[in-house]
Write a protein that holds these residues in place. Structure first.
Motif, short mmCIF file in Angstrom:
data_model
loop_
_atom_site.label_atom_id
_atom_site.label_comp_id
_atom_site.label_asym_id
_atom_site.label_seq_id
_atom_site.Cartn_x
_atom_site.Cartn_y
_atom_site.Cartn_z
N PHE A 54 0.82 -1.21 0.00
CA PHE A 54 0.00 0.00 0.00
C PHE A 54 0.86 1.27 0.00
O PHE A 54 0.42 2.29 -0.52
CB PHE A 54 -0.98 0.00 1.18
CG PHE A 54 -2.23 -0.75 0.89
CD1 PHE A 54 -2.97 -0.48 -0.24
CD2 PHE A 54 -2.68 -1.74 1.74
CE1 PHE A 54 -4.13 -1.17 -0.52
CE2 PHE A 54 -3.83 -2.44 1.47
CZ PHE A 54 -4.55 -2.15 0.33
N PHE A 55 2.07 1.21 0.58
CA PHE A 55 2.97 2.35 0.41
C PHE A 55 3.13 2.64 -1.07
O PHE A 55 3.02 3.78 -1.54
CB PHE A 55 4.36 2.04 0.98
CG PHE A 55 4.43 2.00 2.47
CD1 PHE A 55 3.51 2.68 3.24
CD2 PHE A 55 5.42 1.27 3.11
CE1 PHE A 55 3.58 2.64 4.61
CE2 PHE A 55 5.49 1.22 4.48
CZ PHE A 55 4.57 1.90 5.23
N ALA A 56 3.44 1.57 -1.83
CA ALA A 56 3.69 1.73 -3.27
C ALA A 56 2.42 2.19 -3.97
O ALA A 56 2.43 3.18 -4.72
CB ALA A 56 4.19 0.41 -3.85
N LEU A 57 1.32 1.49 -3.73
CA LEU A 57 0.10 1.78 -4.49
C LEU A 57 -0.44 3.17 -4.16
O LEU A 57 -0.82 3.93 -5.06
CB LEU A 57 -0.95 0.71 -4.20
CG LEU A 57 -2.25 0.90 -4.97
CD1 LEU A 57 -2.00 0.91 -6.45
CD2 LEU A 57 -3.23 -0.20 -4.62
N ASN A 58 -0.47 3.53 -2.86
CA ASN A 58 -1.00 4.84 -2.49
C ASN A 58 -0.19 5.96 -3.12
O ASN A 58 -0.74 6.94 -3.62
CB ASN A 58 -1.01 4.99 -0.97
CG ASN A 58 -2.08 4.14 -0.32
OD1 ASN A 58 -2.90 3.56 -1.01
ND2 ASN A 58 -2.06 4.07 0.99
N LEU A 59 1.14 5.79 -3.06
CA LEU A 59 2.00 6.84 -3.62
C LEU A 59 1.78 6.95 -5.12
O LEU A 59 1.65 8.04 -5.68
CB LEU A 59 3.45 6.52 -3.29
CG LEU A 59 4.48 7.52 -3.79
CD1 LEU A 59 4.11 8.92 -3.33
CD2 LEU A 59 5.86 7.16 -3.28
N TRP A 60 1.72 5.81 -5.80
CA TRP A 60 1.53 5.83 -7.26
C TRP A 60 0.19 6.48 -7.59
O TRP A 60 0.09 7.35 -8.46
CB TRP A 60 1.57 4.39 -7.79
CG TRP A 60 1.40 4.34 -9.27
CD1 TRP A 60 2.37 4.49 -10.22
CD2 TRP A 60 0.18 4.14 -9.97
NE1 TRP A 60 1.84 4.40 -11.46
CE2 TRP A 60 0.49 4.19 -11.35
CE3 TRP A 60 -1.14 3.93 -9.59
CZ2 TRP A 60 -0.48 4.03 -12.34
CZ3 TRP A 60 -2.10 3.77 -10.57
CH2 TRP A 60 -1.77 3.82 -11.93
N LEU A 61 -0.84 6.08 -6.83
CA LEU A 61 -2.18 6.56 -7.11
C LEU A 61 -2.27 8.07 -6.97
O LEU A 61 -2.77 8.78 -7.86
CB LEU A 61 -3.13 5.90 -6.09
CG LEU A 61 -4.53 5.55 -6.50
CD1 LEU A 61 -4.50 4.70 -7.73
CD2 LEU A 61 -5.19 4.79 -5.36
N LEU A 62 -1.76 8.59 -5.85
CA LEU A 62 -1.90 10.03 -5.65
C LEU A 62 -0.93 10.83 -6.50
O LEU A 62 -1.20 12.00 -6.80
CB LEU A 62 -1.78 10.38 -4.16
CG LEU A 62 -3.19 10.57 -3.59
CD1 LEU A 62 -3.97 9.30 -3.65
CD2 LEU A 62 -3.19 11.15 -2.22
N SER A 63 0.17 10.19 -6.91
CA SER A 63 1.03 10.88 -7.87
C SER A 63 0.30 11.04 -9.18
O SER A 63 0.38 12.08 -9.84
CB SER A 63 2.32 10.09 -8.08
OG SER A 63 3.03 10.01 -6.89
N GLN A 64 -0.41 9.99 -9.60
CA GLN A 64 -1.17 10.08 -10.84
C GLN A 64 -2.28 11.12 -10.73
O GLN A 64 -2.43 11.98 -11.59
CB GLN A 64 -1.81 8.72 -11.17
CG GLN A 64 -0.81 7.63 -11.44
CD GLN A 64 0.05 7.95 -12.63
OE1 GLN A 64 -0.45 8.14 -13.73
NE2 GLN A 64 1.35 8.02 -12.42
#
Lengths: 481, 251
Positions: free
Chosen positions: A93-103
């Motif tokens: 979720f560290f990875a996914l949350n960061l990717w998601l909000l970066s997008q």
């Protein structure tokens, strides 16, 4: 906010960059791969331990490892539980949350080393905590087994690794926000607060007596719902409209769903204490919150299933790898919400108390919902990060079927077995050995399910690591569409 | 939160890190507020520590007493000699004759009428009074002295076959009205605990329950009258503390 990032951006793209990878993704690549690789490694470790645990549970003589002190049941269960949630779930979720909000926030991450530092600290602290548990030192509170110093390091590591999604949110270029962003921001704030407060109340300055049990139930429900649940909800809110190419149906309800979810989910914990020697009003609070949780669950179900139901959405979801996993998770979340509400009532709760039912509910939330959504997200995000294709379609199919069947079998065994056990326990004419015999009939199912899950995870890991290695060894051939 | 303009040179803290720091500070502030609230409402650590220390002291003292009982010979309050429990156990285990004697003693003894000390011939009380007395006993005495009247050695002494009970009723009336504290030896065993005063009983209740006790459990003492209770209550009206065995001359 469901538009793709691909159209030309005003800032322009550096010519020497990867040709078809967006700049924000190129910047995210380092820390995200670290989070992702470590999460998959922890997932593999946890699933091997889960197989050993199921063997030990199913055998009256203690299983094949009964002579090994390190592999005793109490230690293995603690390690497996922590590895699955803190190792696999949190890293992913560290990875996914960061990717998601970066997008969603068009965030160009220029301080990747800080997140990498946080990820390294997180995984080192986790390793140390696990070694401690194996050595026989653990606290008697589920999900707080690590010693309190490890807890502090984990929190500090979370601040370094898990707060960047909020930074991305705070620095978004437009005022408009999307449901995924609310849930990720809420989840990222929730984790350090609940984790530190629970540590304070239970380990550093222990409250007296039953207050510890109340604090612990509050911590567990908040961790599972507000951190894992909310993060996974954010991913579903992103992928459903993105991949189906339509807006969320009933989206005007989504803010109500968000606020009621964060309001009521945080109070459902004491329902786990029904019948325990804690004040009645505390138990009733949990019952009320569990029933009120139906409100956000219904709203979220309208959002998800409404989106999926229109214009052949289910068929398209079935034919898309990411959507297949994500919609599996969406259904599981609705199921979880209904079960959680139904079994927080006193009468129904009395039936399944002290059985495997609660474990089944947790499995429904953390595996059938959150983990399946994470798998789906990985199938979408990883090719964009590595710039290469998934090596084997067969392994993808194997992964889906093994995990879907495995988790379904686990749920049937834990929920059905728990229900049956509860009904037998309630019947005063049935002797306890008969109850235990009836319960142990489910253990072969659990073992088979654990093996299936391990198989699925190995297939996933082979595929993912193959892709990462390919992208780093050969020249990148561009992004998979 | 504004992006620094390219012309402005490098800021001391890059914008992203500044945002991150402000978010961390926000979370820390929230945490501090909640944690402070918790610490404010939580039980004072001193009281908690003192309570724990008192518990520890009590446990240590009890351990020490138990150790003495187990290992050291001692003299009872009445001058009889007591050997350590472990020696006694060894002696008993080594001698079958002792075991059979103990078994014989434990068998229900034939009701030997104890001599009533202060009164004439034994007169059976009415069934009515016995029934009322049994009710009072069940309400107030039974928890310590047990349905059998045998008490719970070594904490609560028996009232079956106890000379004090069937003797002069003045003493048991005093115990009931004001309680009793201090070491006392009943049937060869020394008890050192406290009987609290029995509150909320009328003179009739005291007379009934004493009559019941004096004519049950194998006891044979004469009935106690309400007037006797009234007299003792009047004579001791000024008393507030429990009686001590020392001042009553009991051993």
């Amino acid at each position: 906010m469901t538009q793709d990032n691909r159209p030309a951006r005003p800032s322009g793209r550096p010519p020497e960059g990867e040709p078809r990878q967006s700049r924000s993704e190129a910047l995210l690549r380092g820390p995200l791969l670290l989070f992702f690789v470590s999460s998959v490694l922890w997932l593999l470790a946890a699933s091997v331990l889960a197989v050993i645990i199921s063997l030990e549970q199913g055998s009256l003589s203690g299983g094949p490892f009964r002579d090994s002190e390190i592999l005793t049941y109490g230690r293995l269960v603690a390690v497996q539980h922590n590895l699955f949630l803190y190792g696999w779930g949190c890293n992913a979720f560290f990875a996914l949350n960061l990717w998601l909000l970066s997008q969603l926030g068009r965030f160009e991450f220029r301080n990747g080393w800080l997140a990498t530092l946080g990820g390294a600290a997180w995984n080192l602290a986790l390793t140390y905590g696990v070694v401690q548990i194996f050595a026989g030192q653990q606290n008697g509170f589920s999900l707080m087994e690590f010693s309190r110093e490890v807890g502090l390091v984990l929190t500090a590591a979370f601040l370094l690794a898990g707060f960047w999604p909020i930074v991305a949110f705070a620095r978004r270029p437009t005022g408009h926000t999307f449901a995924s962003q609310w849930y990720v921001v809420g989840a990222s704030f929730a984790f350090p607060l609940i984790y530190l407060l629970a540590q304070l109340l239970i380990l550093w300055m222990p409250a007296s007596g039953v207050v510890q049990a109340i604090a612990h139930s509050w911590f567990v429900s908040n961790l599972l719902l507000l951190w894992f649940g909310a993060s996974a909800l954010a991913a579903v809110y992103y992928f459903l409209p993105k991949l189906l190419g339509r807006t969320i149906s009933g989206y005007t309800l989504a803010p109500v769903g968000f606020w009621t979810f964060f309001l009521f989910a945080s109070w459902t914990g004491p329902a786990a204490l029904l019948g325990a020697p804690v004040p009645l009003w505390v138990q009733s609070l949990g019952v009320v919150a569990g029933a009120m949780l139906l409100l956000p669950v219904i709203i979220i179900a309208i959002n998800f299933h409404g989106t999926l139901s229109s214009a052949g959405g289910w068929a398209r979801a079935w034919n898309d790898t990411t959507l297949r996993f994500v919609s599996f998770g969406a259904v599981a979340f609705t199921l979880y919400g209904v079960l959680a509400a139904a079994f927080s009532f006193r009468d129904s709760n009395a039936l399944v108390r002290f059985t495997s039912f609660a474990a089944g509910q947790e499995q429904l939330l953390t595996y059938a919902f959150a983990t399946m959504v994470l798998f789906g997200a990985a199938y979408f995000v990883l090719p964009r990060l590595t710039g290469s294709l998934w090596p084997s379609a067969k392994l993808v199919h194997l992964h889906f079927w093994a995990t879907a069947l495995g988790v379904a079998a686990t749920l049937v065994a834990l929920l059905g077995g728990g229900w049956q056990e509860g009904a037998l326990l309630k019947d005063a004419t049935v002797k306890l050995p008969e109850v235990i015999r009836a319960g142990s009939a489910w253990y072969p199912v659990l073992t088979a399910a654990a093996l299936l899950l391990l198989l699925g995870h190995v297939a996933f890991a082979l595929n993912a690591f193959g892709m990462i290695l390919k992208s780093t060894s050969a020249a990148s051939v561009g992004r998979h569409d | 939160m504004n992006e620094p303009s390219p012309a402005g040179g490098r800021p001391l803290i890059p914008g992203q890190i500044a945002s991150w720091l402000s978010i961390v500070c926000f979370a820390a502030a929230a945490l501090i507020v909640v944690a402070f609230a918790y610490l404010a409402v939580r039980q004072a650590p001193n009281a908690e520590a003192e309570r724990r220390q008192a518990q520890r002291d009590l446990r240590a003292e009890n351990d020490k007493k138990a150790q003495v009982l187990l290992t050291e010979p001692a003299v009872n309050a009445d001058g009889t000699y007591r050997i350590p429990v472990k020696d006694a156990v060894a002696l008993i285990a080594a001698d079958n004759a002792i075991i059979s004697r103990i078994q014989a003693a434990a068998a229900p003894a034939p009701a030997v009428p104890l001599p009533a000390m202060d009164a004439g011939p034994f007169v059976k009380a009415s069934d009515e009074q016995m029934k009322r007395g049994a009710a009072v006993y069940a309400r107030t005495c039974i928890a310590c002295h047990q349905p059998t009247g045998l008490g719970l050695p070594p904490v609560f002494p028996p009232i079956a076959n106890a000379p004090i009970v069937v003797g002069n009723p003045e003493l048991p009336i005093k115990f009931i009205l004001h309680g009793l504290i201090g070491p006392i030896t009943v049937n060869g065993m020394t008890y050192n605990s406290m009987m609290p005063p029995v509150v909320g009983v009328s003179d009739e209740d005291v007379a009934d329950v004493l009559t019941y006790v004096r004519q049950s459990f194998g006891n044979q003492g004469n009935a106690v009258s309400v007037n006797q209770v009234k007299a003792v209550r009047a004579a001791t009206a000024a008393r507030t503390a429990p009686w001590t065995t020392a001042e009553l001359g009991l051993k």
